[in-house]
Design a protein around this motif. Sequence first.
Motif: not given
Lengths: 315, 253
Positions: A138-142, A68-70, A239-242
């Motif tokens: 939207y930036g993909g992995d980075d 949900y953060l993501g 993606p690290a957000l989630m």
Amino acid sequence: MSVPLTPRNALVAGVIGILALVPIYAAAGGNTFMISLFTRIVILAIAAVSLNLIMGFGGMVSFGHAAYLGIGGYAVGILAKEGVNSGFLQWPLAVAASALFAVTVGALSLRTRGVYFIMITLAFAQMVYYVAIGLDRYGGDDGMTIYKRSQFGGVIDLSNKTAFYYLCLALLLAAIYLVWRLVHSRFGMVIQGARSNERRMRAIGFPTYRYKLLCFVFAGMLCGLAGALLANHTDFISPALMHWTRSGDLIVMAVLGGMGTVFGPVIGALALLVLEEALSGITQYSQIILGPLFLLVVLFARGGIDGLLVGGRHG
Amino acid sequence: MADALLEIEGVSKRFGGVIASDAISLTVPKGELHAVIGPNGAGKTTLIAQLAGEITPNAGRIRFDGLDVTALPVDRRSQLGLARSFQITSLFLDFTALDNVALAVQAHAGHSFRFWRNARREPQLRDPARAALARVGLAGRADVIVSKLSHGEHRQLEIAMALATSPRMLLLDEPTAGMGPEESARMVKTLRELKGELTILLIEHDMEAVFALADRITVLVYGRIIASGAPEAIRANAEVREAYLGEQEAAHG
């Protein structure tokens, strides 16, 4: 309504007092990093409070809460990238997207329990994580920088660090109050009853599934809001957000602070992030110290820090 | 029967090779206290679980007040007025006794999508809950956390919770299980007070209690009804004596 002076109330008042004074202290010392750290603490505290609603009170151990953060964060980031900067649009959409995701996950996962529930929530979160990696635009992995924070048309300027901090703090306090009302209401009694003994709940006539599902959605919405705040705070989404370890962090905050109390997760978030920060100044292996510390709390203080300081459960 | 409240028609349930319920047919008229007895493993609890809706029978029909409830889930049957107590105490251990009963009241006081008012301060939930506690003699223990109550008090609380759902029929699964003689006598007294007011299906091992309370008795052996009738008739029934009562009397003697 007068508030009795119990140890817990004193502790809550103390923590809120400290949080309220952070910008003043930071300004006096010229320490802008401190505001940034505490903004992060307050935002993740909102997420931990939302997780605790389903985990501590509802007995639903979600291991995918960072999703949900993501979702909240990406809602803000994607809209910003597409030129929609109004917070009045971004934030409700972040919350609505989270609600939609929670309905889907909840509808499937709440039919299972125990380890299966944990695994399904984790699986869904991983799915969203990989979808985010696939979003090349939207930036993909980075990940991707957000160049403009959410705009509230002159009501509040989020690029002002102090204003943003106080907004986050106000939202945290509002969230705590709402959750507190919720868990003591009829709805909250059903949720807690289902945690305690779901079979009996059904035997006395409660269709528990629909109550648990709504509770799950409430928690998702609140965490989605935290995601929108976090994206604004870091001016960045990725993606690290989630990542699943962040879901783990949220669980640690709730357990560390004290599950089953509304305020506990705030203390947990504060303790975990301040310790992490302090230890990272000393060693890069802060986990070596944090891990055993967490173990001690789980083994010897079942009510978390809150229980340790105040004693008892309930509140 | 014209005023039948519960009608069981050819209900069968098998678990693998074990037949737990073998074409059970039974009618309980309104106001009757009907006891079901039988040796261990006779399928008494399985029968109650099917009546309450936790287990679905392989065959047969269950009608409650004329309505076919065979396919209804547990919570819907509870809403119709069919309440059960558990043989193995099933309570909300981390709540107070009053909270436990108030939840049962709440379950039958409309939907619970109410998010704001403190449920513990609602007289329309707390007052009936206190009344139900008083009926089973737990008025003085209302604010005690349930995990701190004695076994006998747990059994009384089980009844109070069933009562608090304002049922039309009680399904009681061995209410005196594990009780001492004194507690047992208190439970019989409670049940005697409820008798006539409510229709009751009682599963019980304590024969003294059964013969003191029941209007009619059904004897279950290996999932099959071997006799059903007035207490005197059951006491005199040779097959029953052999299958069950004699066995107990022999054990006692």
